[in-house]
Design a protein around this motif. Structure first.
Motif, PDB file in Angstrom:
ATOM      1  N   ASN B  67      -9.769  -4.405  -1.561  1.00 12.79           N
ATOM      2  CA  ASN B  67     -10.262  -4.799  -0.157  1.00 12.79           C
ATOM      3  C   ASN B  67     -11.618  -4.147   0.025  1.00 12.79           C
ATOM      4  O   ASN B  67     -12.513  -4.770   0.752  1.00 12.79           O
ATOM      5  CB  ASN B  67      -9.228  -4.311   0.744  1.00 12.79           C
ATOM      6  CG  ASN B  67      -9.141  -4.965   1.789  1.00 12.79           C
ATOM      7  OD1 ASN B  67      -9.168  -6.148   1.865  1.00 12.79           O
ATOM      8  ND2 ASN B  67      -8.947  -4.396   3.050  1.00 12.79           N
ATOM      9  N   LEU B 122      -0.988   7.219  -3.224  1.00 12.37           N
ATOM     10  CA  LEU B 122      -1.153   7.526  -1.988  1.00 12.37           C
ATOM     11  C   LEU B 122      -1.481   6.401  -1.185  1.00 12.37           C
ATOM     12  O   LEU B 122      -1.033   6.502  -0.073  1.00 12.37           O
ATOM     13  CB  LEU B 122      -2.298   8.526  -1.679  1.00 12.37           C
ATOM     14  CG  LEU B 122      -2.655   9.092  -0.308  1.00 12.37           C
ATOM     15  CD1 LEU B 122      -1.494   9.908   0.160  1.00 12.37           C
ATOM     16  CD2 LEU B 122      -3.933   9.953  -0.350  1.00 12.37           C
ATOM     17  N   GLU B 123      -2.265   5.255  -1.431  1.00 11.44           N
ATOM     18  CA  GLU B 123      -2.380   3.991  -0.874  1.00 11.44           C
ATOM     19  C   GLU B 123      -1.535   3.046  -1.307  1.00 11.44           C
ATOM     20  O   GLU B 123      -1.844   1.877  -1.194  1.00 11.44           O
ATOM     21  CB  GLU B 123      -3.746   3.576  -0.961  1.00 11.44           C
ATOM     22  CG  GLU B 123      -4.713   4.942  -0.631  1.00 11.44           C
ATOM     23  CD  GLU B 123      -6.283   4.870  -0.796  1.00 11.44           C
ATOM     24  OE1 GLU B 123      -6.831   3.682  -1.401  1.00 11.44           O
ATOM     25  OE2 GLU B 123      -7.138   5.640  -0.350  1.00 11.44           O
ATOM     26  N   LYS B 125       1.201   1.855  -0.132  1.00  8.85           N
ATOM     27  CA  LYS B 125       1.552   0.835   1.271  1.00  8.85           C
ATOM     28  C   LYS B 125       0.458  -0.047   1.255  1.00  8.85           C
ATOM     29  O   LYS B 125       1.043  -1.481   1.576  1.00  8.85           O
ATOM     30  CB  LYS B 125       1.702   1.459   2.335  1.00  8.85           C
ATOM     31  CG  LYS B 125       3.138   2.772   2.509  1.00  8.85           C
ATOM     32  CD  LYS B 125       2.920   3.347   3.813  1.00  8.85           C
ATOM     33  CE  LYS B 125       3.903   4.675   3.695  1.00  8.85           C
ATOM     34  NZ  LYS B 125       3.154   5.605   3.130  1.00  8.85           N
ATOM     35  N   HIS B 126      -0.808   0.189   1.257  1.00  7.93           N
ATOM     36  CA  HIS B 126      -1.650  -0.756   1.241  1.00  7.93           C
ATOM     37  C   HIS B 126      -1.434  -1.955   0.453  1.00  7.93           C
ATOM     38  O   HIS B 126      -1.606  -3.045   0.673  1.00  7.93           O
ATOM     39  CB  HIS B 126      -3.176   0.000   1.220  1.00  7.93           C
ATOM     40  CG  HIS B 126      -4.254  -1.099   1.617  1.00  7.93           C
ATOM     41  ND1 HIS B 126      -5.606  -0.672   1.529  1.00  7.93           N
ATOM     42  CD2 HIS B 126      -4.262  -2.467   1.659  1.00  7.93           C
ATOM     43  CE1 HIS B 126      -6.210  -1.686   1.829  1.00  7.93           C
ATOM     44  NE2 HIS B 126      -5.567  -2.736   1.927  1.00  7.93           N
ATOM     45  N   GLU B 129       1.174  -4.052   1.253  1.00  4.46           N
ATOM     46  CA  GLU B 129       1.006  -4.945   2.271  1.00  4.46           C
ATOM     47  C   GLU B 129       0.112  -6.146   2.107  1.00  4.46           C
ATOM     48  O   GLU B 129       0.618  -7.187   2.432  1.00  4.46           O
ATOM     49  CB  GLU B 129       0.195  -4.241   3.428  1.00  4.46           C
ATOM     50  CG  GLU B 129       1.235  -3.387   4.305  1.00  4.46           C
ATOM     51  CD  GLU B 129       0.318  -2.744   5.495  1.00  4.46           C
ATOM     52  OE1 GLU B 129       0.712  -2.811   6.761  1.00  4.46           O
ATOM     53  OE2 GLU B 129      -0.770  -2.073   5.325  1.00  4.46           O
ATOM     54  N   GLU B 130      -0.722  -6.000   1.130  1.00  6.08           N
ATOM     55  CA  GLU B 130      -1.524  -7.019   0.756  1.00  6.08           C
ATOM     56  C   GLU B 130      -0.707  -7.901  -0.070  1.00  6.08           C
ATOM     57  O   GLU B 130      -0.642  -9.219  -0.059  1.00  6.08           O
ATOM     58  CB  GLU B 130      -2.822  -6.647   0.043  1.00  6.08           C
ATOM     59  CG  GLU B 130      -3.926  -5.989   0.853  1.00  6.08           C
ATOM     60  CD  GLU B 130      -5.178  -5.864   0.454  1.00  6.08           C
ATOM     61  OE1 GLU B 130      -5.412  -6.494  -0.686  1.00  6.08           O
ATOM     62  OE2 GLU B 130      -5.805  -5.399   0.896  1.00  6.08           O
ATOM     63  N   ASP B 133       1.236 -10.233   1.709  1.00  2.00           N
ATOM     64  CA  ASP B 133       0.424 -11.242   2.413  1.00  2.00           C
ATOM     65  C   ASP B 133      -0.123 -12.345   1.202  1.00  2.00           C
ATOM     66  O   ASP B 133      -1.146 -13.049   1.687  1.00  2.00           O
ATOM     67  CB  ASP B 133      -0.769 -10.776   3.096  1.00  2.00           C
ATOM     68  CG  ASP B 133      -0.277 -10.784   4.456  1.00  2.00           C
ATOM     69  OD1 ASP B 133       0.773 -11.215   4.939  1.00  2.00           O
ATOM     70  OD2 ASP B 133      -1.040 -10.007   5.369  1.00  2.00           O
ATOM     71  N   TYR B 550       8.031  -2.749   3.445  1.00  2.00           N
ATOM     72  CA  TYR B 550       6.683  -3.185   3.318  1.00  2.00           C
ATOM     73  C   TYR B 550       6.734  -4.445   2.167  1.00  2.00           C
ATOM     74  O   TYR B 550       5.455  -4.700   2.027  1.00  2.00           O
ATOM     75  CB  TYR B 550       5.866  -2.010   2.645  1.00  2.00           C
ATOM     76  CG  TYR B 550       5.352  -1.145   3.839  1.00  2.00           C
ATOM     77  CD1 TYR B 550       4.320  -1.336   4.769  1.00  2.00           C
ATOM     78  CD2 TYR B 550       6.098  -0.219   4.045  1.00  2.00           C
ATOM     79  CE1 TYR B 550       3.781  -0.632   5.571  1.00  2.00           C
ATOM     80  CE2 TYR B 550       5.746   0.901   5.091  1.00  2.00           C
ATOM     81  CZ  TYR B 550       4.475   0.807   5.670  1.00  2.00           C
ATOM     82  OH  TYR B 550       4.205   1.350   6.708  1.00  2.00           O
TER      83      TYR B 550
END
Lengths: 484, 563
Positions: B67, B122-123, B125-126, B129-130, B133, B550
């Motif tokens: 991203n 640590l990221e 979830k990001h 989420e992507e 989607d 998520y």
């Protein structure tokens, strides 16, 4: 009394997630670990300005109505519009933002978030230069030099210094708190001594504070451990605890940044002062920057919104990039709203662009200066607006706000803020992070869940739910029109 | 819903089916023996190729780094966008497409499963989420564990079982699928702007070497019985002379292999197959690597093929990306993640006329053609590092046709052409072998039991391409191959026709696969562990794990560990 632990604070971009709340009869009665802003929000969110019923403007006044009616009216406005704007998003959850983008795509509007009036220039610069950055924990563990430029964390991100930077305890670097206390004691001692000497031997009228041009560096007492540099136009609270304070003349940040870029390349400056600061002092500060093991530069609106705007950030990013030739150095914008980073992130993964996205041609278009909400409003092109979790009437340029309120205006917000007072349709929403769950992104791009701690008042829904209903209604209206 | 694909030329290497004219029956998202012929929807695939849906073992499609790349490069999107239609969402390309577009573009080519290979825990979830989607395709992600402080400390202290339990906890907490190592040890060193020089160079402040990390996590992987091997991005990636490091990395786990099963996956090997002392003496080390792989059975790898185009490089290898920035002078993003990993992004243009870039192009194909067993070398571009995944049809053509290779060879840097091994290689892959390197081999390497084949009970992920392999010679008609793979005649995902003639018909969600690793004794979440957690990270323990909410469709696989 039930205590909810590890609650994320929905106030600033630091997104502290160690808040403990005591809940009694569905109300928050006590806040532990939070700063003053955090306490104020958790204890006072349900104050007198809370809106509890959807409202519609009739004959010039706002009158109460049902949610269904408000949603229907909002959907009508959006479905009829040719070029609506959808603005706000930085104080709500990523899930709600996601629905917002779908709505913007459906109605062919311009969707924009509050970056446009805060760190928009930073994003433009990142797109020019790139950005060497990291997560905040990396700074806590490793940074032996912290620089705050044009930001005042002591007041605006109160726990930033304590949790992530100078006063945090890391693996390789210890907290500078103790040596700061010693330093303050030494300073107070010195002041006392000096005034005693003055009282005894010198009898002079009280000194007038020197004008900025007669700049004198902050009295410097060496201390152990991490060093803190503050660069700002005024001596803020944060500057008081700094090891080096550089008081830059207003709107001269660009010069100062370029001067630092020269100094760290060992080039000579052939002037005595840059931006009102003696060059010798700058040389000393530049030397500290080059000789650290891990440096971190945080910048705020003092840099993005003063004269030069994105050029300032270009210079700051380039400075840090250059410093990486000599040592490890990172840079990070101090984001304000708790989920403005999340707004940029969700916008980017769904549309490719972080803000100012125009869907009027059926695909995402991005050209800040043309497609940002402020631009659209100043050109008086929009014919409807929906504002979610934001108050643009009080923060936009006056001309832009004037056109905004001429549009049929839908506002989704828990509060009766200035924009809400001008609304044609006002739908109250639940507070994300208190009455609704979701996800937010910290200023360093770390996603953190927001908790639902208490129930919202009866009949009040989260932004996500309200937007979904509007989207559904818009689709229904459009389908009907197509059929006809 | 029932579906019957009739008269296609079926390639299904896992079941040994090679160009057989047969019918495939589908019911409720699975492949079944037969369906009611009258009720089922029929697809006439006569004169067409039928293969399992494509699988991509290594493609950066989601997460913080991807991203940041999207944000960094509006110029990448301006030239390539997709309008909203009645069924699809709008989006942009090119090298770093937005999430919806990513899903559609894979589906249009007949790919149905994609692995995102680098998730900072640590990221996580990001990333999820992507991924949620990203429509149509199934996906999974590998957490980056090679520089995690817990791993470094447990392995240093020789606590292998303790390490395994924590890795199991982490895979569950991040909803991950495999253990990913990127420049092991080097990323920790990058925290202070340094790197490790080779696999025996100790990591500063941790008293452990990359060799010990690789071996340690390889043993952990075996203890946990994970379906995929460790997934390794080698040290010294992207540096001349690094083929030696790649060979050492493969050798260092040789003794851990049993029954000829793979224990290590060397990813985007092209970037680790450079010979020479500097960029001037740079040349291909593909032959040495291929010789080693041909003689050993414990390795699988993927190509990391370079495409001549403007793309965006992004890896967790911070120090490598910094070098690339100093080489190219392009804009540079760095993102270190506390206690875990780092990341870097640099836009990059591979040019035909550049000696180094043209040689890199050659290395990827040399590897794929010189390694005899197609099950060992899988097709990737390391999207978007070598080039965007939409270039797969071109790679298929290069692999299948000497003529296609020669057409490109003609256009590249003359010095690179004269040194390239490609003119000496006659091998042309058959469709059966293409089905291995793009599907069956990928599924086998990943341990995906229900994917990559068309046997009874498999997931009904099917790709149908308009190319009659009975009457047409792919070696001569390579352009027709390219066209066929660019726009699949049909893509079927979980039994639903989602693409027809290269057009997306349906926006459906894909599942996210993850491993629910069961250890006999859970990693103890003691007060001590929580204290350490507080010391190491800046988020609270209970806010760290990714909850199943998520994941758009959560698809866990239970794995029983030996510890």
């Amino acid at each position: 009394m039930p205590v909810v632990k590890a609650v994320t604070c929905p106030v600033c971009g630091s997104l502290c997630d160690d808040i403990e709340l005591t809940v009694e009869n569905g109300r928050i009665v006590k806040v532990k670990n939070g700063c003053a802003m955090c306490e104020a929000k958790f204890l006072g969110y349900c104050g007198e300005h809370r809106v509890l019923k959807p409202m519609i403007r009739k004959n010039g006044g706002l009158v109460k109505t049902t949610l269904k009616e408000a949603v229907r009216r909002a959907a009508e406005i959006l479905a009829e519009a040719n070029y609506p704007v959808l603005y706000g998003w930085s104080s709500t959850s990523c899930e709600a933002i996601s629905v917002g983008i779908e709505l913007a795509e459906e109605v062919g509007g311009v969707i924009d978030n509050t970056s446009v009036v805060c760190h928009g220039p930073s994003i433009l610069s990142i797109q020019n230069v790139g950005i060497p950055s990291c997560t905040l924990g990396q700074i806590r563990h490793r940074a032996d030099l912290i620089v705050y430029w044009g930001s005042n964390p002591w007041s605006a991100h109160p726990r930033h210094i304590e949790r992530y930077t100078a006063f945090a305890e890391g693996r390789f670097e210890k907290s500078a708190w103790r040596s700061y206390v010693n330093k303050v004691k030494a300073l107070v001692g010195r002041k006392k001594l000096q005034s005693a000497i003055k009282r005894l031997f010198v009898k002079k009228p009280a000194p007038v504070p020197p004008p900025i041009s007669e700049y004198k560096p902050y009295p410097f007492i060496t201390k152990e451990g991490r060093k803190l540099i503050v660069i700002d136009v005024r001596r803020t609270k944060s500057a008081e605890i700094a090891d080096y304070f550089v008081q830059v003349e207003p709107n001269k940040d660009y010069e100062l940044l370029q001067a630092f870029r020269m100094l760290i390349r060992d080039q000579e400056l052939e002037v005595d002062r840059v931006a009102g600061v003696p060059v010798e002092y700058l040389e000393e500060v530049a030397d500290v920057m080059v000789s650290c093991d891990f440096g971190a530069l945080f910048f705020g609106l003092g840099l993005t919104m003063s004269s030069g705007k994105l050029r300032n950030i270009d210079a700051a990013l380039s400075l840090v990039r250059d410093l990486n030739m000599r040592t490890k150095f990172i840079i990070m914008p101090m984001r304000g709203h708790f989920n403005v980073t999340g707004a940029n992130i969700v916008f980017t993964w769904q549309t490719g662009y972080p803000y100012a996205v125009d869907f009027s041609l059926g695909y995402p278009r991005y050209n800040p200066g043309e497609t940002s909400v402020v631009d659209v409003l100043l050109r008086k092109e929009s014919d409807a607006a929906i504002i979610v979790a934001s108050d643009p009437v009080s923060s936009f340029p006056r001309k832009a706000a004037e056109h905004l309120v001429k549009n049929p205006l839908i506002v989704i917000d828990p509060h009766m803020n200035v924009t809400a007072q001008m609304a044609d349709v006002l739908i109250p929403s639940a507070f994300v992070g208190i009455e609704a769950s979701g996800t937010a992104y910290r200023m360093d791009h770390v996603p953190i869940p927001l908790k639902k701690v208490v129930n919202p008042p009866k009949g009040i829904h989260p932004d996500e739910e309200i937007l979904r209903r509007i989207l559904k209604e818009v689709r229904r209206i459009k389908k009907k029109e197509e059929a006809a | 819903m029932e579906l019957l694909i009739k008269n296609g030329l079926v390639y299904d290497p896992i079941n040994g089916v090679n160009e057989e004219k047969m019918d495939i029956a589908v019911k409720d998202g699975k492949i079944v023996e037969k369906v009611n012929e009258r009720r089922a929807k029929k697809i006439d695939a006569s004169g067409m190729i039928v293969m399992p849906g494509g699988i991509d073992i290594h493609s950066h499609i989601a997460g913080g780094k991807v991203n940041s790349g999207r944000l960094l490069r509006p110029e990448d999107h301006f030239k390539d966008f997709e309008r909203k239609t009645a069924v699809t969402r709008s989006g942009v390309g090119y090298s770093i497409p937005s999430t919806f577009t990513t899903g559609y573009r894979y589906a249009r080519m007949g790919w149905t499963t994609v692995m995102d290979p680098a998730m900072p825990p640590l990221e996580a979830k990001h990333t999820h989420e992507e991924l949620s989607d990203t429509p149509i395709i199934d996906k999974a992600s590998y957490p980056l564990l090679g520089d995690w402080w817990f791993v470094l400390e447990y392995l240093r202290d020789g606590k292998i079982e303790e390490c395994a339990r924590h890795v199991a906890w982490m895979i569950k907490a991040t909803k991950g699928y495999a253990i990913k190592l990127v420049n092991p040890g080097g990323l920790e060193a990058w925290g202070f702007g340094r790197n490790v020089k080779n696999i025996d160079d100790p990591v500063p402040y941790f008293g452990i070497t990359p060799r010990e990390i690789i071996r340690g996590l390889c043993r952990v992987n075996k203890l946990l019985n994970l379906p995929h091997t460790i997934h390794v991005h080698t040290n010294n990636l992207g540096k001349p002379g690094n083929y030696v490091t790649a060979l050492e990395t493969m050798k260092c786990v040789e003794d851990l292999a049993e029954d000829g099963k793979p224990v290590i996956h060397i990813t985007h090997c092209q970037f680790s197959a450079f010979k020479g002392d500097d960029w001037r003496t740079f040349e291909s080390g593909a032959e040495e690597i291929a010789n080693y792989v041909n003689a050993h059975s414990h390795v699988t790898m993927d190509m990391g093929q370079v495409i001549f185009t403007d793309t965006t490089t992004m890896t967790a290898d911070g120090p490598f990306q910094y070098i690339l920035y100093t080489l190219s002078g392009n804009k540079w993003v760095n993102h270190d993640v506390e206690t875990e990993t780092s990341a870097g992004i640099v836009p990059f243009h591979y040019r035909r006329r550049s000696y180094v870039h043209a040689t890199q192009w050659s290395i990827g194909l040399e590897l794929a053609l010189l390694i005899k067993d197609p099950w060992k070398i899988l097709m990737t571009t390391d999207h978007p590092n070598g080039g965007p995944f939409i270039a797969y049809p071109r790679i298929v053509a290069w692999l299948m046709s000497r003529k296609a290779r020669e057409a490109t060879l003609k256009k590249i840097n003359s010095k690179a052409r004269s040194r390239s091994l490609l003119p000496t290689i006659d091998r042309e892959l058959s469709f059966y072998e293409i089905a291995i390197v793009t599907r069956a081999g990928q599924a086998k390497a990943l341990g995906l039991k229900n994917k990559g084949h068309l046997g009874i009970g498999a997931d009904a992920d099917i790709a149908i391409y308009k190319f009659n392999s009975e009457t047409m010679d792919p070696s001569k008609k390579y352009k027709a191959v390219r066209r066929a793979f660019k726009r699949a005649a049909y893509t079927i995902k979980s039994g639903q026709v989602v693409v027809k003639d290269g057009e997306v018909l349906k926006h459906v969600d894909g599942a996210t696969m993850w491993l629910d690793v069961k250890t006999s004794e859970e990693a103890k979440i003691t007060e001590e562990m929580k204290r350490r957690f507080k010391d190491y990270w800046t988020v609270e323990f209970e806010n760290y794990p990714v909850s199943e909410d998520y994941l758009a469709i959560s698809q866990p696989t239970t794995v029983k560990a030996d510890v």
